[in-house]
Design an enzyme around this catalytic site. Sequence first.
Site, PDB file in Angstrom:
ATOM      1  N   LYS A  64       0.840  -1.207   0.000  1.00 49.85           N
ATOM      2  CA  LYS A  64       0.000   0.000   0.000  1.00 49.85           C
ATOM      3  C   LYS A  64       0.870   1.250   0.000  1.00 49.85           C
ATOM      4  CE  LYS A  64      -3.858  -2.384   2.165  1.00 49.85           C
ATOM      5  NZ  LYS A  64      -4.632  -2.726   3.363  1.00 49.85           N
ATOM      6  N   GLN A 108      -4.732  -1.373   9.550  1.00 47.43           N
ATOM      7  CA  GLN A 108      -4.613  -2.695   8.930  1.00 47.43           C
ATOM      8  C   GLN A 108      -5.228  -3.760   9.838  1.00 47.43           C
ATOM      9  OE1 GLN A 108      -3.619  -3.216   5.842  1.00 47.43           O
ATOM     10  NE2 GLN A 108      -3.826  -5.429   5.938  1.00 47.43           N
ATOM     11  N   ASP A 131     -10.973   3.210   4.074  1.00 45.67           N
ATOM     12  CA  ASP A 131     -11.282   1.784   3.946  1.00 45.67           C
ATOM     13  C   ASP A 131     -12.787   1.564   3.799  1.00 45.67           C
ATOM     14  OD1 ASP A 131      -9.542  -0.392   3.807  1.00 45.67           O
ATOM     15  OD2 ASP A 131      -8.889  -0.148   5.887  1.00 45.67           O
TER      16      ASP A 131
HETATM   17  N1  GUN Z   1      -6.722  -6.676   5.913  1.00 49.33           N
HETATM   18  C1  GUN Z   1      -6.983  -7.406   4.814  1.00 49.33           C
HETATM   19  N2  GUN Z   1      -7.594  -6.640   3.880  1.00 49.33           N
HETATM   20  C2  GUN Z   1      -7.722  -5.409   4.411  1.00 49.33           C
HETATM   21  C3  GUN Z   1      -8.258  -4.185   3.929  1.00 49.33           C
HETATM   22  O1  GUN Z   1      -8.772  -4.061   2.816  1.00 49.33           O
HETATM   23  N3  GUN Z   1      -8.186  -3.133   4.793  1.00 49.33           N
HETATM   24  C4  GUN Z   1      -7.657  -3.247   6.029  1.00 49.33           C
HETATM   25  N4  GUN Z   1      -7.647  -2.160   6.803  1.00 49.33           N
HETATM   26  N5  GUN Z   1      -7.151  -4.362   6.506  1.00 49.33           N
HETATM   27  C5  GUN Z   1      -7.179  -5.434   5.700  1.00 49.33           C
END
Ligand code: GUN
Length: 303
Positions: A64, A108, A131
């Site tokens: 990311k 996350q 998100d």
């Molecule tokens: N963990 C796995 N996929 C995601 C996601 O799309 N966002 C977040 N914040 N954590 C994750």
Amino acid sequence: MTGTRARQVIVTAASVIDGKAIAAQVRADLIPDVTALRDAGIITTLAVVLAGDDPASQVYVRNKVRACEEVGIASRRVLLPSATTTAELLHVIAELNADATVHGILVQLPLPRGVDTDTVIDAIAPEKDVDGFHPENVGRLMAGRPRFVSCTPAGVMRLLAETRVVLSGATAVVLGRSRTVGQPVAALLTAADATVTVCHSRTRDLGAVTRTADVLVAAVGRPGLVKADMVKPGAVVIDVGINRLESGALVGDVDYAGVSAVASAITPVPGGVGPMTIAMLLQNTILAAKARLSSRGDRGAPQ
Ligand code: GUN
């Protein structure tokens, strides 16, 4: 020439929906927006909070941050130990909420054991929740007034759009009813005028339902669950699953080799939905920065 003709078996393989290439195009298309924001004095910034040392989460966060850099979005990594408490996370989030130079906040998941995930998500300012997990943003989506659509569902819809799949009137089946993927994908497909069925672990005769699907979205986290005989010939199949086998191989929820011979189009794993999730995160972060710009109006206040 003999009088006998060899019987021809024609197997047409599905076309591959190349999420990696589509995501690269989406990212490239975002660069002018980031530049325009910069020209207006806004350095688009995403804060990524990672608590603990889950190796998969570390990889996701690294990807990311790298994608942010590629389009010119600044990122701020907040790394916390596994022993971090809910209260400590709330403190971090309160600071990021109050920081006008941060436009998007991503925590996350999964969070370390003992942390109350819902409480943490609820603490994120909805206008920074890139998100799309905050109940306000989930509710807005359900109310037909979306702000931040969560990244994986948004990525699924973008893949379908880029593949020119006609959703209006189509029969869509979503495998999985998770809050983060299955439910929002079902809502988005419904909003796009598809007729949607959501299947889950209690669904009876799963194959009978999935065989009705013109568009089949699998998001259950069970490797190879969807077999060729569960798919209608010509269906479009989107595989959201990312499953690590003991061998180390990464596979989806769909038996790719088998289903490719039946479907008209299919996403691979890896290289399908995954890259789109990150591209949609960048798009949401830019949306958040643009909202800041318009709320700033002509006052020229700091970011
Ligand atoms: N963990 C796995 N996929 C995601 C996601 O799309 N966002 C977040 N914040 N954590 C994750």
